[in-house]
Every structure is written in C-alpha cells, then in structure tokens.
Design a protein around this motif. Structure first.
Motif: not given
Lengths: 410, 371
Positions: A36, A274-275, A279, A281, A283-285, A300, B31-34, B71, B261, B265, B272, B275-278, B295-296, B311
C-alpha cells in the motif's frame, strides 16, 4: 518568517530506467511498494517522524503521478502553516530554462527556495530508498562534531562493497577518503546517499561547482570529492538497520520479499514508526472459502479466491478461483483470472491477467520478451494491459505491450 | 449534486449490551474498519452534501475522536463542512430532553444559519449506501412536503414491530403510520431518514416544541399524515438497521456476502472512514482463512472462518476463530478457540483460552478485557 533549523531536500527526479516498464510513465519514487505504499513514503515518513517538516521534493521525470500523489502533503502530516512539503520541478528563468543536470545542480537551482527558510542545515535525501531512520540522531551528531557535512554510512557485505560509494574513515569517524564503486574497497562503509550539510558551506560549493563547466554537478562525483580535497570537516554517521536502494527490478523484488519474510527482515508492523501513505478508500479484504494464503501480505480492497504464497498483494486486487501466485508482487487493481499461475512475477497497476495464463514458470531460449533488466527468473508485466487467456510468458521477461501471436504462445 | 444540509442523530437511545456502554450507537465499529455513522455520512458526502451536522447525545467522545475535523469525508470546509453539535442545555429545557425533537430543537441556531434550501435528517445506525440525488428527484417530482425513506426488505431479524411502519398508497403518499405496532399493516419500514425544506423542518420542530412534544415520528409525522403531502421513497438497496446485538451480529456477518459487499462498497460511491495508516495484513506459514473479511494491520498465524477481523488484530498460532467479530487491536494468543464471539476493542485472550458462544446468544467481551 519563522526560521527553520533544517530543510530536507528529496532527490526524486531520476528516470529509474533500470526499473524498465515500471517507470515508463511513472517517476521511480512513485512506484508502488509493499502493498500500500509508494517508494517515497519511506523518506517522507522518516522526515515527519524526525520532526523535519520543511521538505522539498525535486522532481523532473514523469512528475504527474508523483505530484498528484504528494498533493499538499496531508497523508504525511506535512500540510503545515510554516514549511510543509513542496514539489519543486525545474522551471524556466529569465534567460533560459534548464533541466536538473545532476543532483547537485537540482539543489543549486533551488537555492532561493532554501534561502526562504534560512536554515542552518540542509538534509539531502534520496526518494528511492526503503528504510526507517531517525534523522535527528544524525543531525545531533553533525552538530556535535561541527562538521561541514555528515554522510550516513552503513556496513555492507565486503563482496558487495564495490557496488557502492565507499567511505574510509579514521578512528574518530572523520572521512579521509571517498571511493566511488572501487574495485579494491578499503572499507565496507557504504554511503547511503544521505547528507547533512551546513547550508552556508553547501551553498558555496554549489555555486563553485556550477561555474565548473567540466563538472557533472553530482554530489557523489563532484561536491563530496571537492570538499574532501579542500580538507573540510567531514564525518561519517553509522546507521544500523535495514536500508535498500530499490533501483533495479531485482532489488525491488528482494525488498518486497524482505517485508514478508518470517521473521521479517524489514518490519513494517511498527507503531512507533508508521509509514504513512495516501490510503486507498477501500473496504477490508475478503478471503473466500476456497482461498489459501500463507507467508504473504494482503491489503484493503482485495478479493482473494485463489492461492497466494509468499507474495505481496496491493489494494484492489482480485485473484480468482484456481489461480496460484507464488513469490509475486501484484500492484494495485490487478485482476488475475481463473487458473492463472504466476511465479516471481511483478504485475503492474491495473493489468488484467487472463484465465490460465502462465508466467515465470518455464524458461525458453526463444523468448520474445527476454530482457536484460529481468534476471533470476523475474517476470515484469507493465500496468494497464491485458494478457490474453492461455498465454505463457517465460522466465526473465519484460512485457511492455502485449499482442497475441498465433495459438496462444507468445 | 444536491443543495441540502445533512443532520445526523448519532444517539437514538439504542443499547447494544456493553458495546454501546461507552459509545453512541453511531460510533459502533462495523465491517472491519468502519463505524456505523460512516455509511450515512459517506452517502451524504457522495451526494454532494457539504454541510453536515452531527447531533450526539451521550458518551460521544469516541464519535468525536472518529470524526475529527471531517477530513476523511472531505468535510473540512471553509463553508459548512462537518460540525459536531453537542447537546445544549439552556433555559429552554432543550438539550438532553426526552426525544429527538428536543435534540433537533437544541441545534435550531445551526439549522437557521445554514444556507441550503433542503435538509436531510437521518439516524446514524443504518448500514446502507444511498444516493440522495434520487431521493431529492423523488421529493421534487412528487411535490412532497416531507419525504420519508423506507425499505421493504429490512435485513433485521427482529420483528417488524420494533420499527415505524408506513402505509403507502399507489401515488407514493403516506396514508398511515404506526410506531412499533403489534400487528404491522405493511412491511414498509421507515429508516428514520427524511427530507424536507430546511425552513419547514425548523417550523415543524418549533411548533412541536411549543406543544411540549418529543418524538418526530409519533408527534410530528403521524399527526400530519392527512394534512401534509408526506411521500415515501422506496430505497431498494441493502439496508442493515442496527438496533440490537442480534441485528449487529447478523448484519456484520452478511457483509461476507459478495452481493451485499458490492452494494455497500460501490467504488463510485466509496464509504469513507478514519485513516489509521495500518500496514497490510501479514499471513504466517500456518494461516488458514476462509470466508472472512480482514482489515489491515493484522497478523494472522492461525485459523479464521466466517469472521470479521478489524484493524490491528493478532491471531496466534493454532488459534481457531469461527463466526466471530473481533474488533481493533485485540490479541488472540496461540491455541485459543473462539466461536460466536463478539469482541470489543483491545481485548486479550490468553493462550489456549476457549470462548464459545452460540448463534442465538453470541458471547460479548467488553472493551479492554483480559480473558
């Protein structure tokens, strides 16, 4: 304007021709990495984490994607009132415009930009290295030694030392000699292309260098040797940790594999460093009941119905049922059809791989896509193309444009 | 693109065990990240709405943390943008009053100051991706005073009688309305999403407050059914209304369905979120994942089946996780066995732990628990 202690200048204008089709229409720092990220995310994130928030990115080759990617710097927390990130392409001046002739010339042309911030130090970085580094330690060391320039070095295996710029130092760390790619290296301390300069000193050397018509206007070839010759105080700063120049297809592939090694050679699961990246936009994979995934990283927006072994899969990728990928790097938004088998293949952004395509499995003496850039069995497929069903692509291939020839064989 | 302001009621007095003890229902992870609110908020943004007020009630710090400056939804605007409108308890007895009328009345100043002609008022607990352009077209072409959005196949296992049910004639006009009827007259479930002119909304609310009324559906809409042109828009897309642990669990697991899904999606109308930058998720040598949403930022060494993994979750070697919902940063150590568990954030299940719930009674583990 408030004074800035240190301005970072990231050299991101190289063509990166050794990355073949990956840089056909993309600057090297914008090449996807690690599922990513883009390559430049590492340097930008290092800057942010090091508290260096005035950053110039010097672009010139295929800058469109890189410029839009960096935008206002928000993803890296570099959207600042004072400083922030600036994309600096070459531009036309009163008399004539000129391209950046070399790394030193790129900084020379941006002297007015740097002067605006009136910095004490300038940190010169490269936009195509994969590493995590806290520059504050290096700057602190630079201040302590009172050097004109501090160059980050790391130990490399002796057998590889002749591929790097080698720094020979005395016992205090003072640089006594610099050899660019020496046949008989006197040390294994390789320059990482990371420099901290006193701005006042660097400016003088840049101006002098510009007046020398025989100069290549390059840091490694001209500025550093000139400074050595003039007996400036130059120190080497020892870096320990992972660092990789991803200038070749082989090294790009290796660096990607380093993040999925177990335990990882290069660990990205690091909450303290963290890098950052823009990101996607998505959903999770989703992993289906038929899927099998081991020793890989997936991000994702992916839909995995097939087998993924020891591979890096970027966002928005679909791998259909019965497809097998092994030792691969799949860039964003790729679609891999049913029953396709890919080994050691790098698939460019947005490409569609047809059903039952085979890639990187067999060798052939008569390979229309053979390329000097692809060795060790690696196959590289350009982005935004379609590989028809039942095609076979042999090892060590680079596919730029695909045209179906005859009965399925290419 | 529509010219409307959005108002989201993020706390409609729904309680889902410990999951909503310290957060409003709209801030419930899903849903994993929302968070639940992402769906209605993104729907508004994707329809071109740039002025969204979120009206919280209790325990909204987690919601504020999630929304930040807006944002991620492109709502950090000079004009309008995202505004969190916390309850205001003044002399007029508004604020934490008895119903949603009180909550909307308390933000009257914001509604008055907004410039858009129309206003959309919505609850924050529906999982859906709705295009308000279509709702607006419907509203205008029906010369409707108020448009209510309903769905006939509401994906909830609780009986229809938990909802507000609409009776609609062939001209889309609402002819009757019942709140939590014992014997529902139709299957048309009001989604607590309504569109009307901004000034008119203000007028309705003012009028209701003056009469000491509290509930929009019961006290405003129901009473006006015969006097106003209230029309009902049939939203045919997927809706998951989260109002109980049952509906939370079922709607979470339904996202494993490909069609659901795809509808939620839709790449042209993205959802949106913060963002967590995972980093991408790592799969180990013995990972085995089937029919799950991941999720990531996770590390997966064990087995995962029919589950939603948020996540930053760690699943250890030889761990077996089936039919579970595992929220952010939870750690499931080696050799654990989990079935039908809903696990809140930052839970640790120690080595070889065994937690078995049942479909009819999923086990719920509160935030930060160490098991």
């Amino acid at each position: 304007m408030a004074r800035t202690e240190c301005v970072a200048m990231i050299l991101a204008g190289g063509q990166g021709s050794r990355l073949g089709v990956l840089t056909d229409d993309l600057a090297k720092p914008a090449v996807p990495f690690g599922g990513k990220y883009r390559i430049i995310d590492f340097t930008l994130s290092n800057c942010t984490h090091s508290g260096i928030t005035t950053v110039g990115v010097l672009t010139q080759y295929q800058p469109l994607d890189l410029n839009t990617y960096i935008g206002n710097g928000g993803p890296w927390d570099l959207d600042r009132n004072i400083g922030g990130v600036y994309v600096l392409p070459p531009y036309v001046r009163m008399k004539a415009g000129e391209w950046y002739k070399g790394t030193a010339n790129a900084i020379y042309q941006n002297i007015p930009f740097i002067e605006k911030f009136d910095p004490e130090y300038v940190l010169v970085l490269s936009g195509d290295h994969i590493y995590k580094m806290d520059y504050t330690n290096m700057i602190r060391y630079h201040k302590k030694t009172g050097a004109a320039v501090t160059i980050a070095v790391m130990s490399v295996p002796w057998e590889e030392a002749s591929r790097f710029g080698i720094m020979n130092t005395d016992e205090t760390g003072r640089i006594t000699e610099f050899q660019e790619k020496p046949a008989q290296p006197a040390s294994n301390q390789a320059s990482m292309g990371i420099y901290v300069f006193n701005w006042r000193d660097l400016k003088e050397y840049l101006i002098a260098d510009e007046q020398d018509p025989s100069s290549d206007n390059d840091f490694g070839k001209n500025i550093i040797p000139n400074m050595l010759q003039n007996r400036e105080e130059m120190f080497a700063f020892q870096f320990q940790g992972y660092w990789k120049d991803v200038g070749t297809i082989q090294s790009l592939w290796e660096a990607n594999m380093d993040i999925i090694a177990s335990p990882p050679v290069f660990n990205l699961h690091d909450n303290n460093w963290r890098i950052y990246s823009k990101n996607p936009i998505q959903p999770p994979h989703y992993v289906s009941s038929d899927a099998y995934i081991v020793n890989s990283c997936i991000t994702e927006g992916c839909n995995i119905f097939g087998r993924v072994e020891h591979s890096v899969v970027s966002d928005g990728v679909t791998i259909e049922k019965g497809a097998i990928i092994k030792d691969c790097i799949i860039f964003p938004n790729v679609h891999i059809g049913e029953g396709a088998i890919l080994e050691k293949t790098i698939v460019g952004q947005g490409t569609t791989i047809g059903k039952r395509v085979k890639s990187g499995i067999r060798e052939s003496g008569d390979n229309p896509y053979a390329s000097d850039l692809c060795s060790e069995g690696i196959v590289l497929i350009k982005g935004d193309i379609t590989i028809d069903e039942d095609t076979e692509i042999y090892k060590n291939s680079m596919v730029r444009t695909y045209q179906r020839i005859g009965g399925g064989e290419v | 693109m529509i010219h409307a302001m959005g108002l989201i009621l993020s706390d409609n007095d729904i309680h889902i065990n410990t999951l909503t003890e310290k957060r409003s229902v709209a801030a419930l992870p899903i849903a994993g990240r929302y968070r639940l609110i992402d769906f209605i908020l993104s729907s508004m943004v994707n329809s071109g709405i740039t002025n969204v007020g979120v009206i919280p009630r209790l325990n909204y710090s987690s919601l504020m943390d999630h929304l930040g400056s807006g944002k991620e939804w492109d709502l950090n605007r000079k004009n309008g943008g995202l505004q969190i409108l916390p309850p205001y308890i003044g002399r007029g007895m508004h604020g934490l009053g008895e119903g949603n009328i009180d909550l909307v009345a308390a933000v009257g100043g914001h509604i008055k100051r907004s410039k858009q002609k129309h206003a959309i008022l919505a609850d924050g607990n529906n999982v859906l991706n709705i295009d308000f352009d279509d709702v607006m077209d419907f509203h205008l072409s029906n010369h409707s005073d108020i448009t209510l959005v309903y769905n006939e196949e509401l994906q909830t296992d609780r009986a229809l009688s938990a909802h507000t049910i609409l009776e609609v004639d062939q001209n889309n006009r609402v002819t009757g309305m019942e709140v939590r009827p014992r014997r529902p007259k139709s299957k048309k479930v009001f989604l607590n999403i309504m569109l009307t002119e901004r000034n008119f909304l203000q007028h309705l609310i003012d009028e209701a407050v003056a009469r000491g009324e509290h509930d929009i559906a019961r006290d405003i809409l129901m009473k006006k059914v015969s006097r106003l042109n209230i029309c009902a828009y049939d939203f045919k897309g997927y809706v998951g209304c989260i109002d109980s642990i049952r509906s939370y669990y079922d709607n979470s697991i339904r996202i494993l369905n490909e069609n659901v899904r795809k509808e939620l999606f839709n790449p042209n109308r993205p959802i949106y979120t913060k963002i967590k930058d995972q980093v991408p998720t790592n799969y180990g040598s013995y990972a085995s994942v089937h029919n799950s949403l991941i999720a990531d930022g996770c590390t997966i060494e064990g087995e995962v089946k029919n589950s939603i993994i948020f996540r930053g979750v760690y699943i250890g070697k030889c761990a077996r996780v089936s039919n579970c919902i595992v929220m952010q940063n939870s750690v499931i150590q080696d050799g654990c066995e989990l079935d039908h568990v809903v696990m809140d954030k930052e839970v640790i299940v120690r080595e070889s732990g065994r937690l078995i719930g049942d479909y009819n009674y999923p086990m719920i583990i509160g935030k930060g628990a160490v098991v």
